[in-house]
Design an enzyme around this catalytic site. Structure first.
Site, PDB file in Angstrom:
ATOM      1  N   GLU A 172       0.865  -1.171   0.000  1.00  0.00           N
ATOM      2  CA  GLU A 172       0.000   0.000   0.000  1.00  0.00           C
ATOM      3  C   GLU A 172       0.902   1.221   0.000  1.00  0.00           C
ATOM      4  O   GLU A 172       1.939   1.225   0.654  1.00  0.00           O
ATOM      5  CB  GLU A 172      -0.897   0.058   1.240  1.00  0.00           C
ATOM      6  N   TYR A 209       7.717   2.016  -7.811  1.00  0.00           N
ATOM      7  CA  TYR A 209       7.058   0.712  -7.838  1.00  0.00           C
ATOM      8  C   TYR A 209       6.651   0.341  -9.264  1.00  0.00           C
ATOM      9  O   TYR A 209       6.856  -0.799  -9.702  1.00  0.00           O
ATOM     10  CB  TYR A 209       5.837   0.692  -6.920  1.00  0.00           C
TER      11      TYR A 209
END
Length: 175
Positions: free
Chosen positions: A126, A138
């Site tokens: 998250e 990411y």
């Protein structure tokens, strides 16, 4: 204890970064990074307990040699939690005075390698919706957005973007 040098940014020396398993002696420095990075930081006791949970978590630290320091500095840390073939990157942070120099990517690559080494097929995380720099890091590693957790973060309240990286063997499942 590693403390950021106030008022100036440090630069790692080329090729000086090294990732290793977190040790008990690292906890104070890791917790200092945690306090500076997050509005609801984990306690030193939480980090100390993680070191006992080797059957379900892996805690890593990144050391880097920097100019003006004789010893390598603990530059960041990451915590990977796993159950069976599922993993979650529950925490990753780099010292504020060493950010923006690629150390987060080095540490993330080590987490992904650890997940693969443990035979995990999926790696979740998250990230705050407002943390665009982390999201780009990411995405550059292949993570994809798979959902949103409304109001997940506090101080300030903010949604979390849930991201997933399919690891070796998981591609066949997706087809």
């Amino acid at each position: 204890m590693d403390r950021p040098d106030v008022g100036r940014s440090l630069s790692p020396l080329p090729g000086s970064a090294r990732v290793r398993a977190m040790r008990r002696a690292d906890v104070a420095a890791v917790q200092a990074i945690e306090r500076a990075a997050f509005s609801t930081p984990w306690t030193a006791a939480t980090f100390a307990n993680l070191l006992r949970w080797t059957d379900r978590c892996e805690a890593l630290v990144l050391e880097a040699e920097v100019s003006d320091h004789d010893e390598p500095l603990l530059a960041g840390y990451a915590v990977l939690r796993f159950v069976e073939e599922e993993g979650e990157l529950v925490n990753i942070a780099i010292r504020a005075d060493l950010r923006g120099q690629g150390l987060g990517s080095i540490l993330l690559d080590a987490v992904i390698a650890a997940a693969i080494g443990r035979g995990l097929r999926h790696l979740f995380l998250e990230v705050r919706r407002s943390n665009l720099v982390a999201q780009q890091m990411y995405e550059a590693r292949g993570f994809q957005s798979v959902g949103v957790r409304k109001g997940y973060y506090s101080r300030p309240v903010e949604d979390a973007r849930v991201m997933l990286l399919r690891l070796a063997g998981a591609e066949e499942e997706a087809s």
